[in-house]
Design an enzyme around this catalytic site. Structure first.
Site, PDB file in Angstrom:
ATOM      1  N   GLY A 231       1.194   7.111   6.475  1.00 12.51           N
ATOM      2  CA  GLY A 231       1.129   7.715   5.147  1.00 12.51           C
ATOM      3  C   GLY A 231      -0.256   8.259   4.860  1.00 12.51           C
TER       4      GLY A 231
ATOM      5  CG  ASP B 168      11.853   7.702   7.058  1.00 13.66           C
ATOM      6  OD1 ASP B 168      11.126   6.877   6.459  1.00 13.66           O
ATOM      7  OD2 ASP B 168      13.029   7.941   6.721  1.00 13.66           O
TER       8      ASP B 168
ATOM      9  CE1 TYR C 256       4.286  -0.833  -4.428  1.00 15.88           C
ATOM     10  CE2 TYR C 256       3.127  -2.210  -6.018  1.00 15.88           C
ATOM     11  CZ  TYR C 256       3.107  -1.289  -4.977  1.00 15.88           C
ATOM     12  OH  TYR C 256       1.893  -0.841  -4.487  1.00 15.88           O
TER      13      TYR C 256
ATOM     14  CE  LYS D 190       2.600  -2.418  -1.458  1.00 17.74           C
ATOM     15  NZ  LYS D 190       2.221  -1.773  -0.176  1.00 17.74           N
TER      16      LYS D 190
END
Length: 261
Positions: free
Chosen positions: A24, A70, A162, A166
């Site tokens: 990314g 991806d 999320y 994490k």
């Protein structure tokens, strides 16, 4: 799986510190990390779903190349490492930066969206880590840096999925740090606070009073300002460098003191 390299790849000019992969790495924090690693002396492979504009690699530097992938696919890690050649020297660093933000209240959680978040944020990190271990071991060791978040340890409404992803990254980081230490592979994580990425800038601009909104968020930070991608990148570059050779198993907040407060 395709790779995209500068028009004149420096195959005879390997980077002084070898090469790094930044997943990314074409925008935002990932792009800042790629630039910082190049400035430190690494050749940099960046990944993303779409081939970036030529200026993206030009901004990183001459020792940079792109791999289209991806990372939510379970085969992405192996395919990425297979596409990375030795033009910049041996692979020494992996930065697991690819991820997605998932905002939804508990009552609105959707199983498909949860799986998409976990596939990219957690499975993607695990598979990339697994894929690079043989290359790092063959090079005599190296550094893996995972991207965590302040939200892994600080509660906030509407980010539970999320936050869970994490939190998983934190657990994976400390476990692999111990497992891979005998091979000379260091594993650490960086946990940014609110950082001035394009996404955050867009959110601020959408508020009724953008100046007041930024001031309110900055007031929550002991150092009095929001972070920048360069703040995060500088810490990642340090963790990747020889100067950090005795650090492993760390979850390092880069949040201006937010979590400490």
């Amino acid at each position: 799986m395709t790779s995209h390299a500068p028009s004149q790849p420096p195959r005879n000019d390997p980077a002084p510190l070898g090469s790094a992969i930044v997943t990314g790495g074409t925008a935002g924090i990932g792009h800042a990390i790629a630039c910082a690693l190049h400035a430190r002396g690494f050749g940099v492979w960046v990944t993303g779903r779409n081939v970036p504009e030529d200026r993206v690699l030009a901004e990183i530097g001459s020792r940079s190349a792109f791999v289209a992938v991806d990372h939510s696919s379970s085969s992405a890690g192996a395919a990425t490492v297979a596409a990375v050649d030795d033009r910049f020297g041996p692979l020494r660093v992996l930065v697991n930066n690819a991820g997605r933000r998932h905002g939804a209240t508990v009552s609105a959680l959707d199983a498909t969206e949860i799986r998409a978040t976990l596939d990219l944020n957690v499975l993607g990190t695990m598979m990339m880590t697994q894929a690079v271990v043989p290359r790092l071991t063959a090079a005599g060791g190296g550094s893996i840096i995972n991207m965590s978040s302040r939200l892994a340890v600080v509660g906030m409404p509407a980010v539970s999925a999320y936050s869970a992803s994490k939190g998983a990254i934190n657990g994976f980081t400390v476990a692999t740090a111990i497992e891979l230490a005998p091979a000379g592979i260091r594993v650490n994580a960086v946990a940014p606070g609110m950082t001035r990425t394009p996404l955050i800038d867009e959110w601020i601009a959408e508020q009724p009073d953008p100046v007041a909104a930024e001031q309110a968020q900055s007031a929550l930070v002991p150092l009095g300002r929001l972070g920048t991608p360069q703040d995060v990148a500088a810490v990642v570059a340090f963790l990747a460098s020889p100067e950090a050779e005795y650090l492993t198993g760390m979850i390092l907040p880069v949040d201006g003191g937010y979590t400490a407060a």
